[in-house]
Design a protein around this motif. Sequence first.
Motif, PDB file in Angstrom:
ATOM      1  N   PHE A 292       0.828  -1.202   0.000  1.00  0.00           N
ATOM      2  CA  PHE A 292       0.000   0.000   0.000  1.00  0.00           C
ATOM      3  C   PHE A 292       0.865   1.255   0.000  1.00  0.00           C
ATOM      4  N   GLN A 293       1.914   1.267   0.827  1.00  0.00           N
ATOM      5  CA  GLN A 293       2.793   2.431   0.852  1.00  0.00           C
ATOM      6  C   GLN A 293       3.532   2.598  -0.477  1.00  0.00           C
ATOM      7  N   ALA A 294       3.891   1.480  -1.108  1.00  0.00           N
ATOM      8  CA  ALA A 294       4.539   1.563  -2.417  1.00  0.00           C
ATOM      9  C   ALA A 294       3.592   2.172  -3.452  1.00  0.00           C
ATOM     10  N   LEU A 295       2.315   1.803  -3.387  1.00  0.00           N
ATOM     11  CA  LEU A 295       1.339   2.375  -4.316  1.00  0.00           C
ATOM     12  C   LEU A 295       1.156   3.869  -4.062  1.00  0.00           C
ATOM     13  N   PHE A 297       3.372   5.830  -2.880  1.00  0.00           N
ATOM     14  CA  PHE A 297       4.591   6.445  -3.410  1.00  0.00           C
ATOM     15  C   PHE A 297       4.491   6.632  -4.925  1.00  0.00           C
ATOM     16  N   ARG A 298       4.009   5.622  -5.617  1.00  0.00           N
ATOM     17  CA  ARG A 298       3.898   5.720  -7.070  1.00  0.00           C
ATOM     18  C   ARG A 298       2.880   6.779  -7.488  1.00  0.00           C
ATOM     19  N   TYR A 299       1.846   6.962  -6.681  1.00  0.00           N
ATOM     20  CA  TYR A 299       0.829   7.958  -6.997  1.00  0.00           C
ATOM     21  C   TYR A 299       1.318   9.379  -6.702  1.00  0.00           C
ATOM     22  N   THR A 300       2.098   9.551  -5.646  1.00  0.00           N
ATOM     23  CA  THR A 300       2.432  10.895  -5.175  1.00  0.00           C
ATOM     24  C   THR A 300       3.904  11.260  -5.343  1.00  0.00           C
ATOM     25  N   ARG A 301       4.781  10.268  -5.500  1.00  0.00           N
ATOM     26  CA  ARG A 301       6.244  10.440  -5.522  1.00  0.00           C
ATOM     27  C   ARG A 301       6.738  11.026  -4.208  1.00  0.00           C
ATOM     28  N   GLU A 302       5.955  10.920  -3.154  1.00  0.00           N
ATOM     29  CA  GLU A 302       6.369  11.357  -1.819  1.00  0.00           C
ATOM     30  C   GLU A 302       7.256  10.276  -1.214  1.00  0.00           C
ATOM     31  N   GLU A 303       8.481  10.624  -0.833  1.00  0.00           N
ATOM     32  CA  GLU A 303       9.430   9.636  -0.330  1.00  0.00           C
ATOM     33  C   GLU A 303       9.366   9.473   1.190  1.00  0.00           C
ATOM     34  N   ARG A 451     -10.248   1.972  -9.661  1.00  0.00           N
ATOM     35  CA  ARG A 451      -8.942   1.904 -10.322  1.00  0.00           C
ATOM     36  C   ARG A 451      -7.829   1.746  -9.298  1.00  0.00           C
ATOM     37  N   LEU A 452      -7.965   2.428  -8.167  1.00  0.00           N
ATOM     38  CA  LEU A 452      -6.959   2.328  -7.110  1.00  0.00           C
ATOM     39  C   LEU A 452      -6.871   0.891  -6.597  1.00  0.00           C
ATOM     40  N   LEU A 453      -8.010   0.237  -6.408  1.00  0.00           N
ATOM     41  CA  LEU A 453      -8.016  -1.159  -5.963  1.00  0.00           C
ATOM     42  C   LEU A 453      -7.360  -2.067  -6.993  1.00  0.00           C
ATOM     43  N   GLU A 454      -7.648  -1.816  -8.263  1.00  0.00           N
ATOM     44  CA  GLU A 454      -7.056  -2.650  -9.317  1.00  0.00           C
ATOM     45  C   GLU A 454      -5.554  -2.417  -9.404  1.00  0.00           C
ATOM     46  N   HIS A 455      -5.118  -1.179  -9.277  1.00  0.00           N
ATOM     47  CA  HIS A 455      -3.684  -0.882  -9.298  1.00  0.00           C
ATOM     48  C   HIS A 455      -2.974  -1.550  -8.121  1.00  0.00           C
ATOM     49  N   LEU A 456      -3.622  -1.575  -6.962  1.00  0.00           N
ATOM     50  CA  LEU A 456      -3.033  -2.236  -5.791  1.00  0.00           C
ATOM     51  C   LEU A 456      -2.862  -3.728  -6.050  1.00  0.00           C
ATOM     52  N   GLU A 457      -3.854  -4.355  -6.652  1.00  0.00           N
ATOM     53  CA  GLU A 457      -3.758  -5.786  -6.942  1.00  0.00           C
ATOM     54  C   GLU A 457      -2.611  -6.069  -7.912  1.00  0.00           C
ATOM     55  N   VAL A 458      -2.478  -5.236  -8.941  1.00  0.00           N
ATOM     56  CA  VAL A 458      -1.402  -5.445  -9.927  1.00  0.00           C
ATOM     57  C   VAL A 458      -0.041  -5.277  -9.259  1.00  0.00           C
ATOM     58  N   ASP A 466       8.128 -11.242  -8.068  1.00  0.00           N
ATOM     59  CA  ASP A 466       9.564 -10.954  -8.064  1.00  0.00           C
ATOM     60  C   ASP A 466       9.819  -9.783  -7.121  1.00  0.00           C
ATOM     61  N   SER A 467      10.143 -10.077  -5.879  1.00  0.00           N
ATOM     62  CA  SER A 467      10.322  -9.027  -4.869  1.00  0.00           C
ATOM     63  C   SER A 467      11.644  -8.291  -5.025  1.00  0.00           C
ATOM     64  N   GLN A 468      12.509  -8.735  -5.927  1.00  0.00           N
ATOM     65  CA  GLN A 468      13.788  -8.049  -6.136  1.00  0.00           C
ATOM     66  C   GLN A 468      13.674  -6.885  -7.107  1.00  0.00           C
ATOM     67  N   ARG A 469      12.535  -6.740  -7.741  1.00  0.00           N
ATOM     68  CA  ARG A 469      12.340  -5.590  -8.627  1.00  0.00           C
ATOM     69  C   ARG A 469      12.187  -4.329  -7.789  1.00  0.00           C
ATOM     70  N   THR A 470      12.638  -3.207  -8.337  1.00  0.00           N
ATOM     71  CA  THR A 470      12.547  -1.957  -7.592  1.00  0.00           C
ATOM     72  C   THR A 470      11.105  -1.452  -7.582  1.00  0.00           C
ATOM     73  N   LEU A 471      10.831  -0.544  -6.648  1.00  0.00           N
ATOM     74  CA  LEU A 471       9.484   0.021  -6.569  1.00  0.00           C
ATOM     75  C   LEU A 471       9.108   0.766  -7.840  1.00  0.00           C
ATOM     76  N   ASP A 472      10.100   1.400  -8.471  1.00  0.00           N
ATOM     77  CA  ASP A 472       9.832   2.103  -9.729  1.00  0.00           C
ATOM     78  C   ASP A 472       9.518   1.143 -10.864  1.00  0.00           C
ATOM     79  N   GLU A 473      10.029  -0.082 -10.785  1.00  0.00           N
ATOM     80  CA  GLU A 473       9.836  -1.046 -11.868  1.00  0.00           C
ATOM     81  C   GLU A 473       8.534  -1.830 -11.770  1.00  0.00           C
ATOM     82  N   LEU A 474       7.950  -1.909 -10.594  1.00  0.00           N
ATOM     83  CA  LEU A 474       6.743  -2.719 -10.419  1.00  0.00           C
ATOM     84  C   LEU A 474       5.584  -2.149 -11.226  1.00  0.00           C
ATOM     85  N   GLU A 475       4.892  -3.030 -11.952  1.00  0.00           N
ATOM     86  CA  GLU A 475       3.721  -2.579 -12.691  1.00  0.00           C
ATOM     87  C   GLU A 475       2.609  -2.203 -11.724  1.00  0.00           C
ATOM     88  N   ILE A 476       1.843  -1.206 -12.121  1.00  0.00           N
ATOM     89  CA  ILE A 476       0.607  -0.900 -11.386  1.00  0.00           C
ATOM     90  C   ILE A 476      -0.594  -0.891 -12.333  1.00  0.00           C
TER      91      ILE A 476
END
Length: 547
Positions: A292-295, A297-303, A451-458, A466-476
Amino acid sequence: MSGQSSFELSAEKRALLEKLLREEGLEQKQAERIGSRPDPRAPAPLSTSQQRIWIVEQFLSDSPLYNVPAAVRIQGPIDAKSLEASLRRLVERHEILRTSFTAEDSGPVQVVHPQGSLSLRVADASDWQEALSQARGEFQKPFDLTRGPLLRAALWRLTGDDNLFLLSMHHIISDGVTIRILFAELEEFYREEVQGTPANLSEVELQMGDFAVWQKSWLESETIQEQLGFWKENLSGRLPFLELPLDRARPATQTFRGAWRSREFAPELLPALEGLARSKNATLFMTLLAGFQALLFRYTREEDILVGSPAGMRTRVELENMPGFFVNMVALRTAIDGRKSFARHLENVRETALAAFANQEVPFELVVDAVQPERNLSQPPIFQVLYDHRRSLASGLNLEGTRSSQFLDEEEMHSGTTKVDLCLYTEEREGRLVASFEYNTDLFDESTIDRLLEHLEVLLGAAGADSQRTLDELEILPEWEERRLLRDWNATSSPFDDDTTLHEVVARWARETPDAPALESYSESITYRELDARANQIAHRLIELGV
């Protein structure tokens, strides 16, 4: 009511949490045992959690914001008189069920009445939708804290021994665990009423007023001061504000109008996330929080992501079977770097959660007072987003002689209110993961939440694979949305081939339709002839500069 707070734990999960805390050197210190208050007849103070609700209630007018429903569909014959007698025995057994709240010079107090006044409303309904509609209306009736009673019960009878039972309470006297406690005892009393078999219940030793008196002195303890020091450090500096993409401008003052949307995730997602959690010595709650926090981050780019979470304050044995309101709030603050892997992010979230829940007994009100966040009437203090993973209650109210029972979910019995901008609930239900958002309808549209729920599932699916992918690389984006954005909306019927440059396109239109508008804004419009001329001027100037 279909679940309970993530840290109102089963014995097994509590043992796991305590083990993790010991490994991290974060064991909680236990205060002396809670005892009975000196004068049970005198008004008792409010607990800190109750006081939080009391304060908000002073600014509300006839709102069901803090109404808690426990609605159950029951198949089988029900003896209404025996059920009402059982409910009255519950009220007699627990002081909190016959308590009202009033203001005195020293502050609000809880007043225990010698006798309760609960009666069971019984009505007939022609079909399920009529029963559900009437139950919603009953549930959304406001309570009067100063007069009471603060609970209501109703039973709707349908054809074929189909029933809808509703126990509605104010949050100031109840929480998710309270419902479980009351339903278990109600089953015992009902069995005694219809069969004569004595209820198998131990004697009540402590009441909610005893806890409130004990807590008042305990707040001065060394343990609380140490935990408060943790929160002062953890929440120092600028607190992050999540600039989520809103569908409408934020009102000048916070509103509480809300709705509920749910999504059942793919069946393979839950075992994948459970495996990831085990590999990192984490819980499923921590793993889902990381997602959830990763999502966010992807929505807001807040670090710097700050999410609130309810924590059950039943950390003491004496409180495990005491009805009442024992929910505190903790702030889960995590630094996020999109270049790091999800696995590393999960490790950070695990450390954040362990530290936060090791210090969960400090009342949230004391944390707010100590941190002194910038106040804004348009939003709650500290955080605007909540997350809660709840343990599913498989059955509802199993009354003697009935065949089956099932809780209604929140979407069926939602109050139409919300306390924050956005709250994510997750729950394990029959081997699958169900995610729900309670959201502020003045800020978000239903389609945005879907859409937010679907993006979270993706995103969770990509992290689980693959948990070794970076947060920027994960599909949403799901495949259909990616196809629409990248291909369908870019499928133009341009008369130019791929080798034609943009300035050549402009020059051609300048020759063929020189006076047609090329660019328009609110106050100005220029033709293709003017655009081509300005482009040539810029090009010549760049050449002169040696570009």
